[in-house]
Write a protein that holds these residues in place. Sequence first.
Motif, mmCIF file in Angstrom:
data_model
loop_
_atom_site.group_PDB
_atom_site.id
_atom_site.type_symbol
_atom_site.label_atom_id
_atom_site.label_comp_id
_atom_site.label_asym_id
_atom_site.label_seq_id
_atom_site.Cartn_x
_atom_site.Cartn_y
_atom_site.Cartn_z
ATOM 1 N N UNK A 47 -5.596 -13.310 -32.714
ATOM 2 C CA UNK A 47 -5.032 -14.191 -33.741
ATOM 3 C C UNK A 47 -3.939 -15.132 -33.234
ATOM 4 N N UNK A 48 -3.390 -14.842 -32.050
ATOM 5 C CA UNK A 48 -2.342 -15.718 -31.527
ATOM 6 C C UNK A 48 -2.511 -15.886 -30.019
ATOM 7 N N UNK A 49 -1.517 -15.490 -29.201
ATOM 8 C CA UNK A 49 -1.598 -15.673 -27.748
ATOM 9 C C UNK A 49 -2.628 -14.743 -27.102
ATOM 10 N N UNK A 50 -3.362 -15.292 -26.139
ATOM 11 C CA UNK A 50 -4.305 -14.509 -25.339
ATOM 12 C C UNK A 50 -3.642 -14.205 -23.996
ATOM 13 N N UNK A 51 -2.857 -13.156 -23.969
ATOM 14 C CA UNK A 51 -2.073 -12.851 -22.769
ATOM 15 C C UNK A 51 -2.966 -12.488 -21.580
ATOM 16 N N UNK A 52 -3.977 -11.652 -21.851
ATOM 17 C CA UNK A 52 -4.879 -11.266 -20.766
ATOM 18 C C UNK A 52 -5.667 -12.443 -20.232
ATOM 19 N N UNK A 53 -6.059 -13.351 -21.132
ATOM 20 C CA UNK A 53 -6.778 -14.532 -20.712
ATOM 21 C C UNK A 53 -5.954 -15.430 -19.804
ATOM 22 N N UNK A 54 -4.656 -15.493 -20.077
ATOM 23 C CA UNK A 54 -3.756 -16.263 -19.220
ATOM 24 C C UNK A 54 -3.772 -15.716 -17.791
ATOM 25 N N UNK A 116 -15.121 -14.662 -21.092
ATOM 26 C CA UNK A 116 -15.874 -13.406 -20.988
ATOM 27 C C UNK A 116 -15.071 -12.250 -21.561
ATOM 28 N N UNK A 117 -13.780 -12.245 -21.273
ATOM 29 C CA UNK A 117 -12.932 -11.157 -21.757
ATOM 30 C C UNK A 117 -12.524 -11.342 -23.215
ATOM 31 N N UNK A 118 -12.493 -12.578 -23.679
ATOM 32 C CA UNK A 118 -12.244 -12.832 -25.099
ATOM 33 C C UNK A 118 -13.358 -12.236 -25.959
ATOM 34 N N UNK A 119 -14.595 -12.347 -25.493
ATOM 35 C CA UNK A 119 -15.729 -11.860 -26.267
ATOM 36 C C UNK A 119 -16.103 -10.423 -26.014
ATOM 37 N N UNK A 120 -15.557 -9.847 -24.943
ATOM 38 C CA UNK A 120 -15.996 -8.530 -24.486
ATOM 39 C C UNK A 120 -15.989 -7.471 -25.581
#
Length: 314
Positions: A47-54, A116-120
Amino acid sequence: MGTMTSTTQESSIPPQFDMAFDYGNLTHLLPTNYKQTIRDWLQEDCPSFDYGGFVVGEEVSVATLYGKTAGVLAGVPFFNEVFAQLGCTVEWKLQEGEFFEPVAEVATVRGPARNLLLGERVALNTLARCSGIATKSRLMLRVVRKAGYQGILAGTRKTTPGFRLVEKYGMLVGGVDAHRYDLSSMIMLKDNHVWSKGSITKAVHAARAVGGFAVKIEVEVQSEEEADEAIAAGADIVMLDNFGCEGVKIAAKNLKARWAGKSHVLLECSGGLTLDNVESYICQDIDIISTSSIHQSVQHVDFSLKLPRPSSHA
């Protein structure tokens, strides 16, 4: 992808899953709003920051989907759509409806590592539950067919709010009838409806007045006398609810004999049926066996999605 194909030629398939289905592409059943549902799932998960994606960034990678427990693959269109919305592509190595043993390479997913990790997790959760339902459905169907039952095995409406589409889809992939999809799909009159209206006859007549000829009416009954009243009132289906295995057989036989040539009503039995006891309920006078045990509290099929591991560390 999404067409179920026969797997009976593969000698590695356990006998309890050795059944062939070819219903065409079930993806064509799905409403257009399922894509919005998946969009909502993705938003809920980030819903907000994607820390792992960064951390991982946008470099394109190829992840492998592994099946880690045995099961029937189901949920392909949902998995595909999760990653399509994230700009990724999926290549399947197995067909939907196919049984696999662990550890199996089921698919590969290509796209930016962050996506890939956002959808995992959304994709895996959906695939795991849908496959679990398909697996349990296939197993129970195998049990009743082996016992000689040629009628309909169906699920129920006891599904998870917001996840019904996936669960009903899993039943279909497993080869069973999904029963009514929602309150608008068929008129089912239970004890509360009857008590509120005053009688089975009044309830059926009121339902027919608004449902017309196009909507079937099912009535849940607790005795042969109630079944007779429902049939006489014009019910299309009578559910013998919680009659017990011997009670169901006796009531169904009596009703079929009593109404022979006078009615085309279907008889359904339900109430407490599981993989362990369903054989004891089987008789050819019952047209439909319905159970929530194929989709409530089922064991999920375990999947994992893995990006390539570096051959060496800096």
